[in-house]
Structure formats: structure tokens, C-alpha cells
Design an enzyme around this catalytic site. Structure first.
Site, PDB file in Angstrom:
ATOM      1  N   GLY A  28       0.795  -1.210   0.000  1.00 14.59           N
ATOM      2  CA  GLY A  28       0.000   0.000   0.000  1.00 14.59           C
ATOM      3  C   GLY A  28       0.831   1.264   0.000  1.00 14.59           C
ATOM      4  O   GLY A  28       2.063   1.239   0.110  1.00 14.59           O
ATOM      5  N   SER A  29       0.150   2.398  -0.099  1.00 19.81           N
ATOM      6  CA  SER A  29       0.827   3.683  -0.265  1.00 19.81           C
ATOM      7  C   SER A  29       1.612   4.108   0.970  1.00 19.81           C
ATOM      8  O   SER A  29       2.697   4.688   0.852  1.00 19.81           O
ATOM      9  CB  SER A  29      -0.193   4.762  -0.633  1.00 19.81           C
ATOM     10  OG  SER A  29      -1.200   4.871   0.366  1.00 19.81           O
ATOM     11  N   GLY A  81       0.297  -1.593   6.393  1.00 22.03           N
ATOM     12  CA  GLY A  81      -0.776  -0.615   6.477  1.00 22.03           C
ATOM     13  C   GLY A  81      -2.102  -1.315   6.689  1.00 22.03           C
ATOM     14  O   GLY A  81      -2.164  -2.533   6.868  1.00 22.03           O
ATOM     15  N   ASP A  83      -6.644  -0.812   5.735  1.00 22.15           N
ATOM     16  CA  ASP A  83      -7.739  -0.034   5.150  1.00 22.15           C
ATOM     17  C   ASP A  83      -8.671   0.496   6.236  1.00 22.15           C
ATOM     18  O   ASP A  83      -9.208   1.590   6.126  1.00 22.15           O
ATOM     19  CB  ASP A  83      -8.524  -0.893   4.161  1.00 22.15           C
ATOM     20  CG  ASP A  83      -7.647  -1.380   3.018  1.00 22.15           C
ATOM     21  OD1 ASP A  83      -6.864  -0.571   2.489  1.00 22.15           O
ATOM     22  OD2 ASP A  83      -7.734  -2.572   2.661  1.00 22.15           O
ATOM     23  N   LYS A  93      -8.134  -5.430   5.546  1.00 19.45           N
ATOM     24  CA  LYS A  93      -7.044  -5.289   4.587  1.00 19.45           C
ATOM     25  C   LYS A  93      -7.421  -5.959   3.269  1.00 19.45           C
ATOM     26  O   LYS A  93      -8.358  -6.737   3.210  1.00 19.45           O
ATOM     27  CB  LYS A  93      -5.760  -5.902   5.150  1.00 19.45           C
ATOM     28  CG  LYS A  93      -5.210  -5.122   6.351  1.00 19.45           C
ATOM     29  CD  LYS A  93      -3.953  -5.739   6.937  1.00 19.45           C
ATOM     30  CE  LYS A  93      -2.869  -5.938   5.921  1.00 19.45           C
ATOM     31  NZ  LYS A  93      -2.463  -4.666   5.263  1.00 19.45           N
ATOM     32  N   GLY A  94      -6.670  -5.623   2.232  1.00 19.19           N
ATOM     33  CA  GLY A  94      -6.913  -6.226   0.931  1.00 19.19           C
ATOM     34  C   GLY A  94      -7.316  -5.241  -0.133  1.00 19.19           C
ATOM     35  O   GLY A  94      -7.631  -5.634  -1.258  1.00 19.19           O
ATOM     36  N   GLY A  96      -5.455  -3.389  -1.778  1.00 22.32           N
ATOM     37  CA  GLY A  96      -4.503  -3.520  -2.876  1.00 22.32           C
ATOM     38  C   GLY A  96      -4.399  -4.938  -3.407  1.00 22.32           C
ATOM     39  O   GLY A  96      -3.635  -5.199  -4.341  1.00 22.32           O
ATOM     40  N   GLU A 102       0.198 -10.676   2.977  1.00 21.45           N
ATOM     41  CA  GLU A 102       0.281  -9.813   4.155  1.00 21.45           C
ATOM     42  C   GLU A 102      -0.039 -10.599   5.421  1.00 21.45           C
ATOM     43  O   GLU A 102       0.621 -10.436   6.453  1.00 21.45           O
ATOM     44  CB  GLU A 102      -0.682  -8.633   4.008  1.00 21.45           C
ATOM     45  CG  GLU A 102      -0.239  -7.609   2.978  1.00 21.45           C
ATOM     46  CD  GLU A 102      -1.304  -6.579   2.666  1.00 21.45           C
ATOM     47  OE1 GLU A 102      -0.954  -5.517   2.131  1.00 21.45           O
ATOM     48  OE2 GLU A 102      -2.488  -6.843   2.947  1.00 21.45           O
TER      49      GLU A 102
END
Length: 225
Positions: A28-29, A81, A83, A93-94, A96, A102
Site C-alpha cells: 500500500g501507499s 498498512g 484499510d 485489509k486487501g 490492494g 500480508e
């Protein structure tokens, strides 16, 4: 402001690396920014990194970090990271599409650290986003139908450029549009009971520390906030 917070929390996470020689990298970013900061630090030539996605592998390699792949040795620390983060430090999460790798890293790391900006904090998971689930391409339409029946929710295959999004593992992502979740562990177990499901984007009890930036301030969260 959000990009500023991501940079602030990434720099704070560097302080947790210490003398670690093997560092896991989520996706992620925000993690990409952490990798940039790590590559500029005095630890850059003293560590190896295990990325969870091709995206982060490319970022790390381009910045000169030593990239290795999972073997007998496990990461002393993984920085990732999220979400969404609920008050019990459960994670969604997920976004991306890297949730499977992860979770493997999270489970096998001595310390699993989440870094995020303040917008990721929620009372309950799925308050703002759909729930990602990695599924096998084989029989995917059956798997989605079974998920719809079991959860009574809308389920769709994630698309990218008019084609199904394919994960680094060659699988698909099903996004489940469900109400905010009261019992993440129960929902995770329910979904995993459907054949064809590979992994669920709910991370229960895996985060050791969560670092959240609000402006220039970073808070370290433990159970309850």
C-alpha cells in the site's frame, strides 16, 4: 494533509526497527513511503526485506534495499498498512489485493506493526469499505454464489481495466458489501468455511502495535482507543 500524515507515521515507524536484520514489508501507499524512508536511513545497508507484493518489491529494489523471499528465517518486525482499524485493533485489509501474503507475514513476524493516517480508524470494520476475500479462479462463480447465500450480502469480483483483478498469487478478489461487523472473528470463520475461499481480509488479534498519525502527532495504539 493525508500524505503528510503518511510520511509522519512512516518516519516514526523507523524508530521501531532497532537492530533488526530482517524486516517484513506490507503493501500500500503508506508502506511505500515507509520503504522510501527506510532506504534513506542508516539501517538501509544492514537489513534485508521480505515484501508482500510485487508493488512493494519493485519499490524496495529500485531504492537499493536487499530483497529476499520467505525461508527458514522469519522477520523480526513487519511494517504494514490497513484499510480500516477498529477499537480492538482488528484490521480490514486487501484494498490492494495483497491480503494473503500480508497475513502470512503478519502471522510469522515477531512484531507486527501497522502504520496509518487517522482516517483509517473506525468503530467497526466495514464501516466505509467492502470486505475483500481472495478466492480461487476455479469455480469462482460458485464460490461467490455460496458467499452471497451464507452472508446475505452483495458479492462481486473486483475488476481492473475491464478485466478481473488478478492477485500476485494468480487468484481473484471478491469484494463483499456488508454492514459494519460486530464480530470479526466469527465472520472470518464463516467465510473461510466456503470452499474456494483462500483467505479473508480480516486480521483479528495480529497487530502488536498500531501507529496512527493525526497531523504531526503520532499515537501508539494498543487494545482500545
Amino acid at each position: 494533509m493525508i500524505e503528510f500524515e503518511k510520511r509522519v507515521v512512516a518516519r516514526e515507524a523507523l524508530k521501531l526497527i532497532g537492530d533488526a536484520k530482517l524486516v517484513g514489508l506490507g503493501s500500500g501507499s503508506t508502506v511505500a513511503i515507509f520503504v522510501e524512508e527506510l532506504a534513506k536511513s542508516d539501517r538501509a545497508n544492514k537489513i534485508s526485506v521480505i515484501p508482500s507484493s510485487k508493488q512493494i518489491e519493485e519499490v524496495a529494489s529500485d531504492l537499493g534495499l536487499k530483497v529476499i523471499y520467505p525461508d527458514d528465517e522469519r522477520p523480526e518486525i513487519t511494517v504494514d498498512g490497513a484499510d480500516e482499524i477498529d477499537s480492538d485493533l482488528n484490521l480490514l485489509k486487501g484494498g490492494g489485493g495483497a491480503l494473503l501474503r500480508e497475513k502470512v507475514l503478519a502471522y510469522n513476524s515477531s512484531t507486527y506493526v501497522i502504520i496509518a493516517d487517522h482516517t483509517k480508524l473506525v468503530e467497526r470494520l466495514c464501516s466505509k469499505r467492502a470486505l475483500p476475500v481472495e478466492v480461487l479462479p476455479y469455480g469462482a462463480s460458485w464460490t461467490l454464489d455460496n458467499l452471497r447465500k451464507r452472508l446475505n450480502c452483495d458479492v462481486g469480483i473486483r475488476m481492473k481495466d475491464l478485466s478481473p483483478f488478478v492477485t500476485d498469487n494468480g487468484n481473484l478478489i471478491a469484494d463483499i458489501s456488508c454492514p459494519p461487523i460486530d464480530d470479526p472473528a466469527s465472520i472470518e470463520s464463516e467465510i473461510k468455511g466456503v470452499p474456494g475461499v483462500v483467505e479473508v481480509g480480516i486480521f483479528v488479534g495480529l497487530a502488536d502495535l498500531v501507529l496512527v498519525a493525526r497531523g504531526s502527532e503520532v499515537k501508539v495504539l494498543r487494545q482500545g482507543f
